[in-house]
Scaffold this active site. Structure first.
Site, PDB file in Angstrom:
ATOM      1  N   SER A 108     -14.906   1.983  13.865  1.00 35.24           N
ATOM      2  CA  SER A 108     -14.172   0.827  12.770  1.00 35.24           C
ATOM      3  C   SER A 108     -15.192   0.205  12.247  1.00 35.24           C
ATOM      4  N   LEU A 148      -8.544  -7.953   2.682  1.00 37.06           N
ATOM      5  CA  LEU A 148      -7.393  -7.789   1.535  1.00 37.06           C
ATOM      6  C   LEU A 148      -6.463  -7.805   2.413  1.00 37.06           C
ATOM      7  N   PRO A 151      -1.700 -13.594   5.851  1.00 37.64           N
ATOM      8  CA  PRO A 151      -0.897 -13.449   6.976  1.00 37.64           C
ATOM      9  C   PRO A 151      -0.055 -13.165   6.207  1.00 37.64           C
ATOM     10  N   SER A 155       1.076  -4.840   3.978  1.00 38.81           N
ATOM     11  CA  SER A 155       1.565  -3.693   3.552  1.00 38.81           C
ATOM     12  C   SER A 155       1.815  -3.436   1.842  1.00 38.81           C
ATOM     13  N   LEU A 355      -1.311  10.857  34.733  1.00 39.30           N
ATOM     14  CA  LEU A 355      -2.819  10.957  34.817  1.00 39.30           C
ATOM     15  C   LEU A 355      -1.909   9.749  36.027  1.00 39.30           C
ATOM     16  N   GLY A 356      -0.119   9.047  35.812  1.00 43.06           N
ATOM     17  CA  GLY A 356      -0.117   8.655  37.069  1.00 43.06           C
ATOM     18  C   GLY A 356      -0.346   7.357  36.992  1.00 43.06           C
ATOM     19  N   GLU A 380      -5.046   0.468   7.391  1.00 45.77           N
ATOM     20  CA  GLU A 380      -5.114   1.378   6.650  1.00 45.77           C
ATOM     21  C   GLU A 380      -4.222   2.020   6.118  1.00 45.77           C
ATOM     22  N   PHE A 400       9.221   2.034  -2.491  1.00 45.80           N
ATOM     23  CA  PHE A 400       7.794   1.223  -1.295  1.00 45.80           C
ATOM     24  C   PHE A 400       8.599  -0.835  -1.894  1.00 45.80           C
TER      25      PHE A 400
HETATM   26  P1  TGC Z   1       0.096   1.422  -6.615  1.00 46.61           P
HETATM   27  O1  TGC Z   1       1.100   1.157  -8.483  1.00 46.61           O
HETATM   28  O2  TGC Z   1       0.796   2.682  -6.614  1.00 46.61           O
HETATM   29  O3  TGC Z   1      -1.488   1.930  -7.320  1.00 46.61           O
HETATM   30  C1  TGC Z   1      -1.992   0.121  -7.420  1.00 46.61           C
HETATM   31  C2  TGC Z   1      -2.815   0.750  -8.701  1.00 46.61           C
HETATM   32  O4  TGC Z   1      -3.724   1.546  -7.583  1.00 46.61           O
HETATM   33  C3  TGC Z   1      -4.222   3.159  -7.962  1.00 46.61           C
HETATM   34  N1  TGC Z   1      -3.429   3.517  -6.077  1.00 46.61           N
HETATM   35  C4  TGC Z   1      -4.407   4.087  -6.000  1.00 46.61           C
HETATM   36  N2  TGC Z   1      -6.162   4.721  -6.094  1.00 46.61           N
HETATM   37  C5  TGC Z   1      -7.136   4.517  -5.140  1.00 46.61           C
HETATM   38  N3  TGC Z   1      -6.545   4.958  -3.876  1.00 46.61           N
HETATM   39  C6  TGC Z   1      -5.261   4.972  -3.803  1.00 46.61           C
HETATM   40  N4  TGC Z   1      -5.114   5.400  -2.396  1.00 46.61           N
HETATM   41  C7  TGC Z   1      -4.625   3.984  -4.331  1.00 46.61           C
HETATM   42  N5  TGC Z   1      -3.287   4.050  -4.011  1.00 46.61           N
HETATM   43  C8  TGC Z   1      -2.510   3.769  -5.479  1.00 46.61           C
HETATM   44  C9  TGC Z   1      -2.829   3.377  -8.415  1.00 46.61           C
HETATM   45  O5  TGC Z   1      -2.867   4.505  -9.221  1.00 46.61           O
HETATM   46  C10 TGC Z   1      -2.911   2.543  -9.877  1.00 46.61           C
HETATM   47  O6  TGC Z   1      -3.767   2.579  -9.566  1.00 46.61           O
HETATM   48  P2  TGC Z   1      -3.174   2.076 -12.255  1.00 46.61           P
HETATM   49  O7  TGC Z   1      -4.530   2.214 -12.674  1.00 46.61           O
HETATM   50  O8  TGC Z   1      -2.140   2.661 -12.427  1.00 46.61           O
HETATM   51  O9  TGC Z   1      -3.058   0.493 -11.769  1.00 46.61           O
HETATM   52  O10 TGC Z   1       0.476  -0.173  -5.753  1.00 46.61           O
HETATM   53  P3  TGC Z   1       1.570  -0.381  -4.795  1.00 46.61           P
HETATM   54  O11 TGC Z   1       1.950  -1.920  -5.334  1.00 46.61           O
HETATM   55  O12 TGC Z   1       3.301   0.196  -5.328  1.00 46.61           O
HETATM   56  O13 TGC Z   1       1.476  -0.155  -3.140  1.00 46.61           O
HETATM   57  C11 TGC Z   1       1.107   1.486  -3.144  1.00 46.61           C
HETATM   58  C12 TGC Z   1       1.200   1.316  -1.294  1.00 46.61           C
HETATM   59  C13 TGC Z   1       2.055   0.101  -1.081  1.00 46.61           C
HETATM   60  C14 TGC Z   1       0.704   2.324  -1.131  1.00 46.61           C
HETATM   61  C15 TGC Z   1      -0.397  -0.084  -1.572  1.00 46.61           C
HETATM   62  O14 TGC Z   1      -0.177  -1.592  -1.459  1.00 46.61           O
HETATM   63  C16 TGC Z   1      -1.252   0.276   0.285  1.00 46.61           C
HETATM   64  O15 TGC Z   1      -1.542   1.275   0.421  1.00 46.61           O
HETATM   65  N6  TGC Z   1      -1.090  -0.711   1.136  1.00 46.61           N
HETATM   66  C17 TGC Z   1      -1.134  -0.225   2.374  1.00 46.61           C
HETATM   67  C18 TGC Z   1      -1.946  -1.891   2.141  1.00 46.61           C
HETATM   68  C19 TGC Z   1      -3.009  -1.043   3.198  1.00 46.61           C
HETATM   69  O16 TGC Z   1      -3.790  -0.506   3.724  1.00 46.61           O
HETATM   70  N7  TGC Z   1      -4.514  -1.926   3.820  1.00 46.61           N
HETATM   71  C20 TGC Z   1      -5.564  -2.047   4.305  1.00 46.61           C
HETATM   72  C21 TGC Z   1      -6.127  -3.230   5.169  1.00 46.61           C
HETATM   73  S1  TGC Z   1      -7.452  -2.914   5.163  1.00 46.61           S
HETATM   74  C22 TGC Z   1      -7.936  -2.227   6.793  1.00 46.61           C
HETATM   75  O17 TGC Z   1      -6.680  -2.187   7.276  1.00 46.61           O
HETATM   76  C23 TGC Z   1      -8.941  -2.333   7.284  1.00 46.61           C
HETATM   77  S2  TGC Z   1      -8.858  -1.252   8.955  1.00 46.61           S
HETATM   78  C24 TGC Z   1     -10.548  -0.893   8.988  1.00 46.61           C
HETATM   79  C25 TGC Z   1     -10.746  -0.863  10.700  1.00 46.61           C
HETATM   80  O18 TGC Z   1     -10.698  -1.561  11.660  1.00 46.61           O
HETATM   81  O19 TGC Z   1     -11.501   0.640  10.621  1.00 46.61           O
HETATM   82  P1  FAD Z   2       3.490  -5.777   7.394  1.00 51.86           P
HETATM   83  O1  FAD Z   2       2.918  -5.583   6.379  1.00 51.86           O
HETATM   84  O2  FAD Z   2       4.130  -7.125   7.273  1.00 51.86           O
HETATM   85  O3  FAD Z   2       4.263  -4.652   7.877  1.00 51.86           O
HETATM   86  C1  FAD Z   2       5.305  -4.882   9.046  1.00 51.86           C
HETATM   87  C2  FAD Z   2       6.256  -3.519   9.561  1.00 51.86           C
HETATM   88  O4  FAD Z   2       6.750  -3.334   7.750  1.00 51.86           O
HETATM   89  C3  FAD Z   2       5.587  -2.373   9.121  1.00 51.86           C
HETATM   90  O5  FAD Z   2       6.021  -2.252  10.366  1.00 51.86           O
HETATM   91  C4  FAD Z   2       5.824  -1.505   8.508  1.00 51.86           C
HETATM   92  O6  FAD Z   2       5.051  -0.511   8.400  1.00 51.86           O
HETATM   93  C5  FAD Z   2       6.716  -1.891   7.697  1.00 51.86           C
HETATM   94  N1  FAD Z   2       7.286  -2.019   6.731  1.00 51.86           N
HETATM   95  C6  FAD Z   2       6.695  -2.718   5.312  1.00 51.86           C
HETATM   96  N2  FAD Z   2       6.264  -1.661   3.920  1.00 51.86           N
HETATM   97  C7  FAD Z   2       7.836  -1.294   4.662  1.00 51.86           C
HETATM   98  C8  FAD Z   2       8.927  -1.077   3.725  1.00 51.86           C
HETATM   99  N3  FAD Z   2       9.028  -0.812   2.322  1.00 51.86           N
HETATM  100  N4  FAD Z   2       9.706  -0.015   4.015  1.00 51.86           N
HETATM  101  C9  FAD Z   2      10.082   0.221   5.609  1.00 51.86           C
HETATM  102  N5  FAD Z   2       9.329  -0.547   6.804  1.00 51.86           N
HETATM  103  C10 FAD Z   2       8.450  -0.896   5.805  1.00 51.86           C
HETATM  104  N6  FAD Z   2      -6.881  -5.535   7.108  1.00 51.86           N
HETATM  105  C11 FAD Z   2      -7.790  -5.755   6.135  1.00 51.86           C
HETATM  106  O7  FAD Z   2      -7.968  -5.993   4.908  1.00 51.86           O
HETATM  107  N7  FAD Z   2      -9.679  -5.972   6.594  1.00 51.86           N
HETATM  108  C12 FAD Z   2      -9.308  -5.212   7.881  1.00 51.86           C
HETATM  109  O8  FAD Z   2     -10.544  -5.129   8.155  1.00 51.86           O
HETATM  110  C13 FAD Z   2      -8.330  -5.173   8.778  1.00 51.86           C
HETATM  111  N8  FAD Z   2      -9.077  -4.054   9.785  1.00 51.86           N
HETATM  112  C14 FAD Z   2      -7.919  -4.801  10.590  1.00 51.86           C
HETATM  113  C15 FAD Z   2      -7.937  -4.435  12.387  1.00 51.86           C
HETATM  114  C16 FAD Z   2      -6.999  -5.082  13.120  1.00 51.86           C
HETATM  115  C17 FAD Z   2      -7.546  -4.683  14.491  1.00 51.86           C
HETATM  116  C18 FAD Z   2      -5.819  -4.681  12.850  1.00 51.86           C
HETATM  117  C19 FAD Z   2      -4.103  -4.832  13.772  1.00 51.86           C
HETATM  118  C20 FAD Z   2      -5.367  -4.400  11.702  1.00 51.86           C
HETATM  119  C21 FAD Z   2      -6.585  -4.417  10.823  1.00 51.86           C
HETATM  120  N9  FAD Z   2      -5.879  -5.078   9.134  1.00 51.86           N
HETATM  121  C22 FAD Z   2      -7.075  -5.451   7.868  1.00 51.86           C
HETATM  122  C23 FAD Z   2      -4.690  -5.038   8.438  1.00 51.86           C
HETATM  123  C24 FAD Z   2      -3.702  -3.813   8.534  1.00 51.86           C
HETATM  124  O9  FAD Z   2      -4.127  -3.547   7.339  1.00 51.86           O
HETATM  125  C25 FAD Z   2      -1.931  -4.707   8.774  1.00 51.86           C
HETATM  126  O10 FAD Z   2      -2.208  -4.919  10.030  1.00 51.86           O
HETATM  127  C26 FAD Z   2      -1.064  -3.324   7.806  1.00 51.86           C
HETATM  128  O11 FAD Z   2      -1.824  -3.563   6.460  1.00 51.86           O
HETATM  129  C27 FAD Z   2      -0.391  -4.012   8.086  1.00 51.86           C
HETATM  130  O12 FAD Z   2      -0.229  -5.152   7.294  1.00 51.86           O
HETATM  131  P2  FAD Z   2       0.664  -6.468   8.399  1.00 51.86           P
HETATM  132  O13 FAD Z   2      -0.026  -6.640   9.298  1.00 51.86           O
HETATM  133  O14 FAD Z   2       0.776  -7.621   6.938  1.00 51.86           O
HETATM  134  O15 FAD Z   2       2.448  -5.412   8.436  1.00 51.86           O
END
Ligand code: TGC
Ligand code: FAD
Length: 400
Positions: A108, A148, A151, A155, A355-356, A380, A400
């Site tokens: 990570s 990104l 609170p 998603s 591993l029990g 992610e 979504f």
């Molecule tokens: P949507 O309309 O699908 O897309 C908006 C624009 O973005 C483009 N796009 C992407 N581009 C690059 N990579 C991707 N994976 C992309 N997905 C979409 C898309 O083409 C569009 O472009 P344009 O030019 O048309 O504007 O957007 P949406 O609002 O419908 O959302 C789609 C959805 C739900 C898939 C997206 O919001 C999403 O992926 N939600 C999950 C959020 C998430 O993953 N958060 C992670 C936070 S960071 C983190 O967790 C770090 S942990 C790190 C660690 O410790 O290792």
């Molecule tokens: P929510 O979005 O509230 O989701 C709650 C539940 O609802 C989930 O089960 C989800 O799958 C479900 N759900 C959501 N939408 C739908 C739908 N349309 N239909 C059905 N089910 C749905 N974020 C960063 O930006 N930067 C970081 O560095 C980062 N590091 C992290 C490190 C850790 C240890 C953790 C736990 C998280 C981290 N995150 C980071 C945040 C992470 O990306 C979010 O926790 C994740 O994207 C989910 O968002 P949320 O926790 O708000 O859950």
């Protein structure tokens, strides 16, 4: 004497097949890729495995590792120039795999530094920003984080509340981010905020008035990693700290594509560590007068783990080759992240069970990997988000 009409088929030595790499993925790697894998594996054996159990128990990121990761070129390893290693995507995957064999928290750290902080500066930053931050981040002198998630719901980042308003040449940032890896130890944060033009990325340096990054305590997962909230209370960000190259959600989502790619490889390492533990343990534990490994149910479970690791390895390698060829799309990454994290989490849970009682002890790695993977399946993009991404790809309909 007449020749035996049914001579035994000469058996290939079982030792020729690596139980953790049944389809010889390593044989498909280039010499450079194998060298990178071996050097990271040595680092993990020598520097991560001896300290990780204690770090996890103490809820502490082993920060002493940072210069060692930097020295091997593991920070921003895919970036060309700026003192970075310029390795290909498969090398980055192998780096993640070996690191996560140690612990998801260490992978990570490298994911966030490389894919979520250095990558956006490299892809969307000005030349001055790249010169200022990237070489020092590659050397581990500066640590980065990525803000990104908010609170009220991570998603759906399009529904972002954190905002930045222009004031003269500067920007004024207000809002909050949640669950941010590296936050409390970061020297800089790449923060995504809504502006009048759409979502933009800002580089916020530690110590900027109004910016705070308290660590989140009491986690049961990723305890060897720092996770924080970020708060912005009228934070003034100079105009030259906005990333000029991108406006819109596509910016942060393309960073996620880089990091999710690394996770799809990384979790294979966690699963391999669990299976390796069980191959040793089931041979040495005797129950009902025979090794645990000599029971059909145990062998079926081990075989199933090897099957799932093998398919994950082949998926990751093909994904890596596509990324290097420039043909990888976000939906490919979603499928690999979903499949591979689910694979690793199921395997870690099953190993914990096999591993029990000992499976609940920190002495054996499966429970640590299992608890870590509970975060990895959520961050992610949760498993559901990736399933819906594939569903949208298949049907053309947005659920979504
Ligand atoms: P949507 O309309 O699908 O897309 C908006 C624009 O973005 C483009 N796009 C992407 N581009 C690059 N990579 C991707 N994976 C992309 N997905 C979409 C898309 O083409 C569009 O472009 P344009 O030019 O048309 O504007 O957007 P949406 O609002 O419908 O959302 C789609 C959805 C739900 C898939 C997206 O919001 C999403 O992926 N939600 C999950 C959020 C998430 O993953 N958060 C992670 C936070 S960071 C983190 O967790 C770090 S942990 C790190 C660690 O410790 O290792
Ligand atoms: P929510 O979005 O509230 O989701 C709650 C539940 O609802 C989930 O089960 C989800 O799958 C479900 N759900 C959501 N939408 C739908 C739908 N349309 N239909 C059905 N089910 C749905 N974020 C960063 O930006 N930067 C970081 O560095 C980062 N590091 C992290 C490190 C850790 C240890 C953790 C736990 C998280 C981290 N995150 C980071 C945040 C992470 O990306 C979010 O926790 C994740 O994207 C989910 O968002 P949320 O926790 O708000 O859950």
């Amino acid at each position: 004497m007449a020749a035996n009409p049914h001579p035994a088929t000469p058996k290939k030595s079982a030792a020729a097949i690596d139980p953790l790499d049944l389809f010889d993925v390593r044989g498909s790697l280039t010499e450079e890729e194998r060298l990178v894998q071996d050097s990271v594996a040595r680092l993990v054996d020598a520097e991560v495995l001896p300290v990780i159990q204690k770090a996890f128990e103490e809820h502490k990121f082993p920060r002493d590792l940072v210069p060692k990761l930097a020295e091997l070129g593991l920070l921003g390893s895919s970036i060309h120039g700026y003192d970075c290693a310029g390795l290909n995507a498969v090398c980055y995957g192998l780096i993640c795999q070996e690191l996560e064999r140690g612990d998801s928290g260490i992978r990570s750290f490298v994911s966030v530094q490389s894919s979520l902080c250095m990558y956006p500066i490299y892809a969307f930053g000005s030349e001055e920003q790249k010169q200022k931050y990237l070489p020092r981040m590659a050397r581990g002198e500066l640590i980065g984080c990525f803000g990104l998630t908010e609170p009220h719901g991570g998603s759906d980042p399009a529904n972002m509340k954190t905002h930045a308003k222009p004031r003269g040449p500067d920007w004024v940032l207000n809002g909050a981010k949640m669950w941010i890896t590296n936050g409390a130890i970061a020297d800089l944060a790449v923060v995504w905020a809504m502006t009048p033009e759409g979502i933009r990325g800002f580089i916020v340096e530690k110590g900027t008035p109004g910016f705070s990054a308290p660590e989140i305590q009491h986690k049961f997962s990723l305890r060897a990693s720092v996770t924080s909230a970020l708060f912005f209370d009228n934070v003034v960000v100079p105009g030259d700290r906005v990333l000029p190259g991108i406006v819109g959600l596509k910016g942060p989502l393309s960073c996620l594509t880089q990091a999710r790619y690394g996770i799809a490889w990384g979790v294979i390492g966690a699963a391999q560590a669990c299976l390796k533990t069980m191959l040793d343990y089931t041979q040495s534990r005797t129950l009902f007068g025979r090794p645990l490994a000599q029971n059909q149910m145990i062998q079926v479970r081990l075989a199933d783990m090897a099957r799932r690791i093998t398919t994950a390895q082949l998926l990751a390698l093909q994904l890596g080759r596509m990324k290097d060829a420039g043909t990888m799309q976000p939906a490919h990454v979603s499928l690999a992240k979903w499949n591979n994290v689910r694979m690793a989490l199921d395997i870690a849970r099953d190993c914990r069970d096999m591993l029990g009682g000992a499976g609940i002890s920190a002495e054996f790695p499966p429970i640590r990997h299992m608890l870590n993977l509970e975060s990895v399946i959520t961050y992610e993009g949760t498993e559901t988000i990736h399933q819906l991404t594939i569903g949208r790809q298949l049907t053309g309909l947005n659920a979504f």
